[in-house]
Motif scaffolding. Structure first.
Motif: not given
Length: 385
Positions: A86-99, A284-285
């Motif tokens: 979960l932690p790395s999933f959230l970080l990777m998703y956040f970086i993808a949408i925040a650029s 992403a999920l």
């Protein structure tokens, strides 16, 4: 505390701090679940490591899933997977949408630096402990030493695979392991194996599916075919997505996956969000579940059979060789990439020495060490910058 909740909490903590890649994760698991919590003994942990080396998919996540499975059944395995991922999933998703690149933030950068230093401490301690556990005679010591030498001199995936295969053969024919009989039910679970094969065979031929399900199918295929961990999945994913994502964005995701804690396979979360802009979280999920699911299904199906096989002399000898080679692999990973990416100044080295003292002599809880190293990393960052 409910066992499933306990499993989730322990793996969530590790998911937040486990920098350093699969070899480091093996060290974190050994320290937490074998030494401190004693959820399993050294021989059981050794069998899980050897099983993970023979299956496709993310090795450390498979070991974590198997530990949760042993502790609290299928729901424990799922809790372990979710907590660790979960932690790395959230970080990777956040970086993808925040650029944005989080490393540009000095506070975040300092915390990451401190946790990388903690990874040096944990992996060094785990290497020492696993050497004591798995290298008790001349043959296993020799396998560990020569594996480390080869991987330090020629650091490549092909050498790593060659070393593991060679160690298995040498151990099978020349090793004299102590046979430990497992108390498991020792049965092949057919349903997970049927699901694994069905998805693998049927999904490529289903052409009319919503975009998120297409993403699941593509990433499931990649997760079913990759042996050797996160770096090996890179070319498979490049072939899977083709020109759908620019090279710059792909490399940003790959670099970020190496910088965040937890399994590197969560690169799938970044790529899934990039592939389906209207449904980013769902995509992403789907990508993440797709790439992890094959390995988890195989562990669920084959773990009991492997426990039975591991009690046979030849297989037990091969396991002895593999585990000795893993010690050599862990030692080489301790230097590259863990040590050289974290320790660059005398102050960094001093913190590593202090961390080893705190872990081995004072027996400081891992959560307190995480907080302490995070603070120290920020202080060092401001001191140097």
């Amino acid at each position: 505390m409910n066992k499933v909740a306990e499993v989730f909490w322990q793996f969530l903590i590790l998911g937040c701090v486990s920098f350093g890649g699969p070899a480091a994760h093996i060290g974190y698991f050994q320290t937490t679940f074998v030494q401190k919590l004693k959820w399993l003994d050294e021989s059981s942990y050794a069998r899980l490591i050897s099983l993970s080396q023979f299956l496709p998919g993310p090795g450390s996540s498979q070991i974590g899933f198997a530990i949760g499975l042993r502790r609290a059944g299928i729901f424990g395995g799922i809790a372990a997977f979710i907590g660790f991922t979960l932690p790395s999933f959230l970080l990777m998703y956040f970086i993808a949408i925040a650029s944005t690149d989080l490393s540009s933030n000095s506070l975040i950068s300092g915390i990451i630096h401190g946790l990388k230093l903690l990874a040096v401490v944990v992996v060094a301690d785990a290497t020492y402990n696993m050497f004591q556990a798995f290298c008790k005679e001349k043959l296993s010591i020799s396998i560990a030493v020569f594996t480390a030498i080869f991987l330090l001199c020629i650091p490549s995936l092909s050498i790593q695979i060659f070393a593991l295969i060679t160690a298995a053969i040498v151990g099978a024919f020349y090793g004299t392991p102590i046979i430990t009989v497992s108390n498991s039910k020792n049965r092949l679970k057919l349903l997970p194996l049927i699901l694994f094969i069905s998805f693998l065979v049927i999904l490529p031929f289903v052409t009319v599916m919503p975009a998120p399900l297409n993403i699941f199918a593509d990433f499931y295929q990649a997760g079913s075919l990759v042996f050797g961990g996160g770096h090996v999945v890179l070319p498979l994913l490049q072939q899977t997505i083709g020109d759908a994502i620019s090279t710059d964005r792909f490399l940003l995701g790959y670099a970020t996956a190496q910088a965040v804690p937890g399994p590197m396979f969560t690169l799938a979360a970044f790529l899934g969000a990039e592939l389906s802009q209207p449904h980013q979280i769902l995509a992403a999920l789907m990508a993440t579940v797709g790439i992890f699911l094959p390995g988890l299904l195989l562990v669920l199906s084959l773990q009991g059979v492997w426990e039975t096989l591991a009690s046979r002399p030849k297989v037990a000898g091969a396991t002895l060789g593999i585990n000795a080679a893993v010690v050599g692999l862990l030692f080489s990973a301790l230097f590259d990439p863990i040590f050289i990416s974290a320790v660059s100044t005398p102050i960094d080295m001093a913190l590593v020495v202090l961390g080893l003292f705190a872990m081995k002599i004072i027996r400081m809880p891992i959560l307190l060490m995480v907080i302490s190293f995070g603070i120290c990393g920020v202080m060092v960052q401001f001191y140097n910058g």
